[in-house]
Design a protein around this motif. Sequence first.
Motif, mmCIF file in Angstrom:
data_model
loop_
_atom_site.group_PDB
_atom_site.id
_atom_site.type_symbol
_atom_site.label_atom_id
_atom_site.label_comp_id
_atom_site.label_asym_id
_atom_site.label_seq_id
_atom_site.Cartn_x
_atom_site.Cartn_y
_atom_site.Cartn_z
ATOM 1 N N ARG A 32 0.822 -1.204 0.000
ATOM 2 C CA ARG A 32 0.000 0.000 0.000
ATOM 3 C C ARG A 32 0.863 1.265 0.000
ATOM 4 O O ARG A 32 0.413 2.322 0.442
ATOM 5 C CB ARG A 32 -0.947 -0.005 1.194
ATOM 6 C CG ARG A 32 -1.979 -1.132 1.119
ATOM 7 C CD ARG A 32 -2.990 -1.032 2.234
ATOM 8 N NE ARG A 32 -3.999 -2.066 2.116
ATOM 9 C CZ ARG A 32 -5.035 -2.199 2.949
ATOM 10 N NH1 ARG A 32 -5.168 -1.338 3.966
ATOM 11 N NH2 ARG A 32 -5.916 -3.163 2.774
ATOM 12 N N VAL A 33 2.086 1.125 -0.443
ATOM 13 C CA VAL A 33 2.974 2.274 -0.612
ATOM 14 C C VAL A 33 3.076 2.564 -2.105
ATOM 15 O O VAL A 33 3.510 1.718 -2.882
ATOM 16 C CB VAL A 33 4.380 1.997 -0.033
ATOM 17 C CG1 VAL A 33 5.328 3.155 -0.337
ATOM 18 C CG2 VAL A 33 4.289 1.775 1.473
ATOM 19 N N LEU A 34 2.644 3.737 -2.488
ATOM 20 C CA LEU A 34 2.657 4.136 -3.894
ATOM 21 C C LEU A 34 3.945 4.899 -4.201
ATOM 22 O O LEU A 34 4.291 5.851 -3.505
ATOM 23 C CB LEU A 34 1.443 5.010 -4.217
ATOM 24 C CG LEU A 34 1.334 5.534 -5.652
ATOM 25 C CD1 LEU A 34 1.221 4.384 -6.642
ATOM 26 C CD2 LEU A 34 0.145 6.487 -5.783
ATOM 27 N N VAL A 35 4.631 4.457 -5.247
ATOM 28 C CA VAL A 35 5.870 5.097 -5.690
ATOM 29 C C VAL A 35 5.640 5.714 -7.058
ATOM 30 O O VAL A 35 5.191 5.035 -7.989
ATOM 31 C CB VAL A 35 7.034 4.076 -5.754
ATOM 32 C CG1 VAL A 35 8.292 4.735 -6.313
ATOM 33 C CG2 VAL A 35 7.303 3.498 -4.364
ATOM 34 N N VAL A 36 5.951 7.007 -7.175
ATOM 35 C CA VAL A 36 5.774 7.732 -8.438
ATOM 36 C C VAL A 36 7.142 8.227 -8.896
ATOM 37 O O VAL A 36 7.754 9.064 -8.242
ATOM 38 C CB VAL A 36 4.812 8.930 -8.273
ATOM 39 C CG1 VAL A 36 4.612 9.631 -9.613
ATOM 40 C CG2 VAL A 36 3.484 8.474 -7.686
ATOM 41 N N GLN A 85 -5.290 1.296 -2.307
ATOM 42 C CA GLN A 85 -5.596 1.841 -0.977
ATOM 43 C C GLN A 85 -4.307 2.327 -0.304
ATOM 44 O O GLN A 85 -3.991 1.965 0.831
ATOM 45 C CB GLN A 85 -6.304 0.784 -0.119
ATOM 46 C CG GLN A 85 -7.633 0.336 -0.694
ATOM 47 C CD GLN A 85 -8.326 -0.695 0.179
ATOM 48 O OE1 GLN A 85 -7.720 -1.294 1.067
ATOM 49 N NE2 GLN A 85 -9.612 -0.907 -0.079
ATOM 50 N N ALA A 86 -3.579 3.162 -1.027
ATOM 51 C CA ALA A 86 -2.262 3.613 -0.582
ATOM 52 C C ALA A 86 -2.328 4.393 0.724
ATOM 53 O O ALA A 86 -3.190 5.247 0.916
ATOM 54 C CB ALA A 86 -1.615 4.483 -1.662
ATOM 55 N N GLU A 87 -1.427 4.038 1.625
ATOM 56 C CA GLU A 87 -1.301 4.752 2.901
ATOM 57 C C GLU A 87 -0.147 5.749 2.874
ATOM 58 O O GLU A 87 -0.088 6.652 3.699
ATOM 59 C CB GLU A 87 -1.101 3.743 4.037
ATOM 60 C CG GLU A 87 -2.268 2.774 4.194
ATOM 61 C CD GLU A 87 -2.034 1.789 5.332
ATOM 62 O OE1 GLU A 87 -1.474 2.201 6.381
ATOM 63 O OE2 GLU A 87 -2.387 0.609 5.173
ATOM 64 N N ARG A 88 0.775 5.545 1.941
ATOM 65 C CA ARG A 88 1.903 6.461 1.783
ATOM 66 C C ARG A 88 2.175 6.650 0.288
ATOM 67 O O ARG A 88 2.029 5.716 -0.502
ATOM 68 C CB ARG A 88 3.165 5.936 2.461
ATOM 69 C CG ARG A 88 3.128 5.905 3.973
ATOM 70 C CD ARG A 88 3.215 7.316 4.557
ATOM 71 N NE ARG A 88 3.302 7.256 6.010
ATOM 72 C CZ ARG A 88 2.258 7.203 6.822
ATOM 73 N NH1 ARG A 88 1.023 7.173 6.309
ATOM 74 N NH2 ARG A 88 2.414 7.171 8.133
ATOM 75 N N ILE A 89 2.579 7.872 -0.080
ATOM 76 C CA ILE A 89 2.949 8.159 -1.463
ATOM 77 C C ILE A 89 4.345 8.772 -1.479
ATOM 78 O O ILE A 89 4.597 9.762 -0.784
ATOM 79 C CB ILE A 89 1.953 9.132 -2.129
ATOM 80 C CG1 ILE A 89 0.538 8.563 -2.125
ATOM 81 C CG2 ILE A 89 2.388 9.447 -3.557
ATOM 82 C CD1 ILE A 89 -0.503 9.510 -2.690
#
Length: 467
Positions: A32-36, A85-89
């Motif tokens: 649930r950690v989104l990396v951009v 359902q990302a909790e961190r971006i």
Amino acid sequence: MGFKKNNQSLNNIQGKKGSQFSSQLRGINLERVLVVAIDAAKFFQKALLCNYFGDVIEKPFFFGVDKNGINHLCSLIENAKGQIQAERIFIGVEATGHYYEDIVRELGKRGYGVTIINAATTYEERSSALNWSKTDDLDLYAIAHALIQNKGMENKLPEGIYRRLMTLTRARRNEVRKRALVRVHIRTLMDHIWRDFQGYVEIKNNKPEKKLIFSKFWGKPSLFFLENYPHPSSVLELGIEKLLQLVKEKKLRIKETTIHTLMKVAEQSIVKSKEEVSAELLLLKLAVQDLKRLDENVSILEKEIEEALLETDGRLLLTVPGIGVATAAEFFSELGDISQYEHAGQLIKKAGTNPIIIQSGGTQGFYGRISKQGNKNLRFMVYTVGKCLATHNKDLRPYYEKLKERGKHARKAFIALGNKFIRIAFSMLKHKKPYESKQSEYSIFQEIKKKLIYTKMNTYLNIALAA
């Protein structure tokens, strides 16, 4: 023995930076950690969305740096955020020229924090990526990988007076470099037109000695003749009397002996005719015009830099022997706001001038090359400051000489001295105190006075007292 929970932030292997990163991930499902990852360029920006494990959520796509493009990027981020359902971006962009700045700024306005990643870091990651990826999107994967491993540089763009000083000082440095090239061009042209104008040789007792017509080749008198009478025949046509009259009319402040020397050299020089060097004479005229324009640009910038620097705590750096206005301003602006740093070591890492410790198999470690994992402009200033201090600062020169005696190359010694000065400058700026010299002849007032060009006399004392 375990560490107490409230001390965990002090014991990460990456220090404060690692502690902050780990605190954002601790207790969270990493899926649930989104990396951009964003690859910035002048026209074609590209982005990739994945989770912490590298599973691609949104394949690489292009977007423009305008309202529609940023809105499109943000909508895809929000869609991906809802999908996992990302909790961190975590958003990262490579510091490519200045093209990344608008992206960081616009995403910041929309509430996204962006980590700036050094180009040297992505280069290393890109090299390692060749082992496990064969696509055309290596840059994006390298940025994502660097972001996941917490190899970001910083996440804040310079603002306010820091940005203004940074813009002015970088522009000045660019103009000075262009001026240096023009000066080399002029000297080369004069080698063809009138070589002895730059200096002639006298031989006494079979020993050659170089003599100069003008003490300052780039001074006003020399430039006047370069622009108007660059060929010896032109000087000979005028004669002594007309030359002396011309010097008086133009207020060139040349001694009569200098005019006689100029005439003597013109008579003795072996040169081509004006017709043979007509092309060089035209190029010289254009080059001198360029030089005058660049001199004016540098003067305008230096005046603005001096005025801006005196509005900041950076004026404290003027109390350091060997640090002039332009150097102090550029160093201060590249350091940035030091209030966000706890100790000088963090600034050294920001510059990427921290030496890498090499150790293996229980052997005693040693310091190798510098990391270069930081701001290249600040790194350049660390080297520049170290070189200035090694030459002009009597307090710090022994440190440089000691390093040289131990076998350090001059460049490495300059960087080491620059790192030492970062610690000194950090303390000066943090406590708002001037430099403390051990030299008996040192005077804060005189040190500041000799450096400021455009500031009025009655303000020297006020600045010294403020320091």
